[in-house]
Design a protein around this motif. Sequence first.
Motif, mmCIF file in Angstrom:
data_model
loop_
_atom_site.group_PDB
_atom_site.id
_atom_site.type_symbol
_atom_site.label_atom_id
_atom_site.label_comp_id
_atom_site.label_asym_id
_atom_site.label_seq_id
_atom_site.Cartn_x
_atom_site.Cartn_y
_atom_site.Cartn_z
ATOM 1 N N VAL A 75 0.835 -1.280 -0.121
ATOM 2 C CA VAL A 75 -0.122 -0.186 -0.025
ATOM 3 C C VAL A 75 0.873 1.245 0.170
ATOM 4 C CG1 VAL A 75 -1.828 1.318 1.270
ATOM 5 C CG2 VAL A 75 -2.091 -1.126 1.115
ATOM 6 N N ALA A 76 2.034 1.371 0.778
ATOM 7 C CA ALA A 76 2.872 2.640 0.717
ATOM 8 C C ALA A 76 3.777 2.513 -0.469
ATOM 9 C CB ALA A 76 3.783 2.150 2.026
ATOM 10 N N PHE A 77 3.940 1.362 -1.101
ATOM 11 C CA PHE A 77 4.550 1.426 -2.340
ATOM 12 C C PHE A 77 3.787 2.079 -3.417
ATOM 13 C CE2 PHE A 77 5.568 -0.098 -6.269
ATOM 14 C CZ PHE A 77 7.097 -0.017 -6.735
ATOM 15 N N GLN A 78 2.441 1.753 -3.470
ATOM 16 C CA GLN A 78 1.438 2.319 -4.532
ATOM 17 C C GLN A 78 1.547 3.843 -4.230
ATOM 18 O OE1 GLN A 78 -1.944 0.082 -3.973
ATOM 19 N NE2 GLN A 78 -1.285 -1.511 -5.596
ATOM 20 N N ARG A 79 1.319 4.316 -3.004
ATOM 21 C CA ARG A 79 1.152 5.822 -2.612
ATOM 22 C C ARG A 79 2.475 6.532 -3.246
ATOM 23 N NH1 ARG A 79 -3.208 8.797 -2.229
ATOM 24 N NH2 ARG A 79 -3.630 8.850 -0.008
ATOM 25 N N VAL A 80 3.748 5.994 -2.715
ATOM 26 C CA VAL A 80 5.146 6.775 -2.896
ATOM 27 C C VAL A 80 5.016 6.674 -4.359
ATOM 28 C CG1 VAL A 80 7.440 6.334 -2.816
ATOM 29 C CG2 VAL A 80 6.240 6.234 -0.706
ATOM 30 N N GLN A 81 4.741 5.516 -5.235
ATOM 31 C CA GLN A 81 4.884 5.577 -6.533
ATOM 32 C C GLN A 81 4.217 6.547 -7.525
ATOM 33 O OE1 GLN A 81 3.431 1.619 -8.458
ATOM 34 N NE2 GLN A 81 5.620 1.990 -9.897
ATOM 35 N N ARG A 82 2.705 6.615 -7.012
ATOM 36 C CA ARG A 82 2.012 7.530 -7.664
ATOM 37 C C ARG A 82 2.597 9.254 -7.018
ATOM 38 N NH1 ARG A 82 -3.466 8.600 -4.811
ATOM 39 N NH2 ARG A 82 -2.752 10.689 -4.259
ATOM 40 N N PHE A 83 2.884 9.519 -6.021
ATOM 41 C CA PHE A 83 3.623 10.711 -5.649
ATOM 42 C C PHE A 83 4.702 11.032 -6.652
ATOM 43 C CE2 PHE A 83 2.122 10.707 -0.838
ATOM 44 C CZ PHE A 83 1.028 11.134 -1.145
ATOM 45 N N VAL A 84 5.573 9.950 -6.845
ATOM 46 C CA VAL A 84 6.805 10.207 -7.512
ATOM 47 C C VAL A 84 6.496 10.311 -9.142
ATOM 48 C CG1 VAL A 84 8.824 8.896 -8.474
ATOM 49 C CG2 VAL A 84 8.481 8.897 -6.034
ATOM 50 N N ASN A 85 5.355 9.462 -9.444
ATOM 51 C CA ASN A 85 5.140 9.833 -10.985
ATOM 52 C C ASN A 85 4.307 11.196 -11.235
ATOM 53 O OD1 ASN A 85 6.169 7.305 -11.514
ATOM 54 N ND2 ASN A 85 4.126 6.275 -11.464
ATOM 55 N N GLU A 86 3.782 11.634 -10.255
ATOM 56 C CA GLU A 86 2.965 12.790 -10.376
ATOM 57 C C GLU A 86 3.812 13.976 -9.954
ATOM 58 O OE1 GLU A 86 -0.355 12.519 -7.882
ATOM 59 O OE2 GLU A 86 -1.449 11.191 -9.155
ATOM 60 N N THR A 87 5.016 13.971 -9.704
ATOM 61 C CA THR A 87 5.941 14.913 -9.228
ATOM 62 C C THR A 87 7.077 15.206 -10.151
ATOM 63 O OG1 THR A 87 5.419 14.681 -6.839
ATOM 64 C CG2 THR A 87 7.213 16.208 -7.484
ATOM 65 N N PRO A 88 7.199 16.432 -11.190
ATOM 66 C CA PRO A 88 8.140 16.560 -11.809
ATOM 67 C C PRO A 88 9.488 16.603 -11.161
ATOM 68 C CG PRO A 88 6.467 18.055 -12.377
ATOM 69 C CD PRO A 88 6.111 17.357 -11.090
ATOM 70 N N GLY A 89 10.667 16.003 -11.605
ATOM 71 C CA GLY A 89 11.822 16.024 -11.188
ATOM 72 C C GLY A 89 12.179 15.105 -9.773
ATOM 73 N N ALA A 90 11.053 14.418 -9.654
ATOM 74 C CA ALA A 90 11.084 13.590 -8.210
ATOM 75 C C ALA A 90 12.082 12.359 -8.588
ATOM 76 C CB ALA A 90 9.835 12.805 -7.969
ATOM 77 N N LEU A 91 12.875 12.035 -7.777
ATOM 78 C CA LEU A 91 13.663 10.977 -7.688
ATOM 79 C C LEU A 91 13.372 9.679 -6.952
ATOM 80 C CD1 LEU A 91 17.321 12.641 -7.270
ATOM 81 C CD2 LEU A 91 16.230 12.232 -9.335
ATOM 82 N N GLY A 92 12.466 9.928 -5.834
ATOM 83 C CA GLY A 92 12.100 8.892 -5.089
ATOM 84 C C GLY A 92 11.451 9.605 -3.864
ATOM 85 N N LEU A 93 11.636 8.797 -2.738
ATOM 86 C CA LEU A 93 10.964 9.240 -1.434
ATOM 87 C C LEU A 93 12.466 9.511 -0.538
ATOM 88 C CD1 LEU A 93 8.788 9.145 0.759
ATOM 89 C CD2 LEU A 93 9.564 6.976 1.341
ATOM 90 N N ARG A 94 12.388 10.912 0.103
ATOM 91 C CA ARG A 94 13.259 11.040 1.034
ATOM 92 C C ARG A 94 12.665 10.600 2.400
ATOM 93 N NH1 ARG A 94 17.900 12.828 1.728
ATOM 94 N NH2 ARG A 94 18.066 13.349 -0.673
ATOM 95 N N PHE A 95 13.418 9.916 3.219
ATOM 96 C CA PHE A 95 13.030 9.306 4.607
ATOM 97 C C PHE A 95 14.149 9.506 5.452
ATOM 98 C CE2 PHE A 95 12.658 5.519 7.470
ATOM 99 C CZ PHE A 95 11.348 6.031 8.150
ATOM 100 N N GLY A 96 13.620 9.992 6.783
ATOM 101 C CA GLY A 96 14.552 10.465 7.903
ATOM 102 C C GLY A 96 13.853 10.673 9.184
ATOM 103 N N VAL A 97 14.691 11.658 9.965
ATOM 104 C CA VAL A 97 14.015 11.905 11.180
ATOM 105 C C VAL A 97 14.506 13.205 11.478
ATOM 106 C CG1 VAL A 97 14.309 9.545 12.381
ATOM 107 C CG2 VAL A 97 16.294 11.219 12.729
ATOM 108 N N THR A 98 13.634 13.794 12.654
ATOM 109 C CA THR A 98 13.912 15.255 13.047
ATOM 110 C C THR A 98 13.722 15.224 14.488
ATOM 111 O OG1 THR A 98 13.695 17.575 12.601
ATOM 112 C CG2 THR A 98 11.362 16.127 12.409
ATOM 113 N N ARG A 99 14.373 16.065 15.289
ATOM 114 C CA ARG A 99 14.133 16.308 16.451
ATOM 115 C C ARG A 99 12.681 16.942 16.644
ATOM 116 N NH1 ARG A 99 16.939 13.925 20.625
ATOM 117 N NH2 ARG A 99 19.158 13.849 20.207
ATOM 118 N N THR A 100 11.842 16.243 17.329
ATOM 119 C CA THR A 100 10.504 16.724 17.677
ATOM 120 C C THR A 100 9.763 16.173 18.871
ATOM 121 O OG1 THR A 100 8.456 17.379 16.452
ATOM 122 C CG2 THR A 100 9.343 15.211 15.952
#
Length: 112
Positions: free
Chosen positions: A8-33
């Motif tokens: 399910v997450a793969f399909q969602r990310v694939q859609r976001f990437v395909n619909e975003t010009p210049g997208a290379l993929g998903l950026r994933f990480g952490v932040t202090r919060t």
Amino acid sequence: MAISLTPVAFQRVQRFVNETPGALGLRFGVTRTGCSGWGHVTDIARERKDGDTVFEQDGIRIYVDADSLALVDGTRIDFGKQGLSEVFMFDNPNATAECGCGESFTTQADLA
């Protein structure tokens, strides 16, 4: 180890990437919060940065910065409904505790 996406997450990310010009993929990480210290962050990756580790799953690339890697390595990313919202959800083996609202987490290293 690696970062992985549920179907399910793969399909969602694939859609976001395909619909975003210049997208290379998903950026994933952490932040202090939050009250526990770390929060997961996701965004569209538009460039590869120095120090990034890149994981690939069926043609979708996941970019993780060097500072985040130890805190998220092995995470399985899912996508689903949470209340009235649709959100990414994270099964992170490095998280030893979460705050009550589930917005942030701590690791064993944070307790030392």
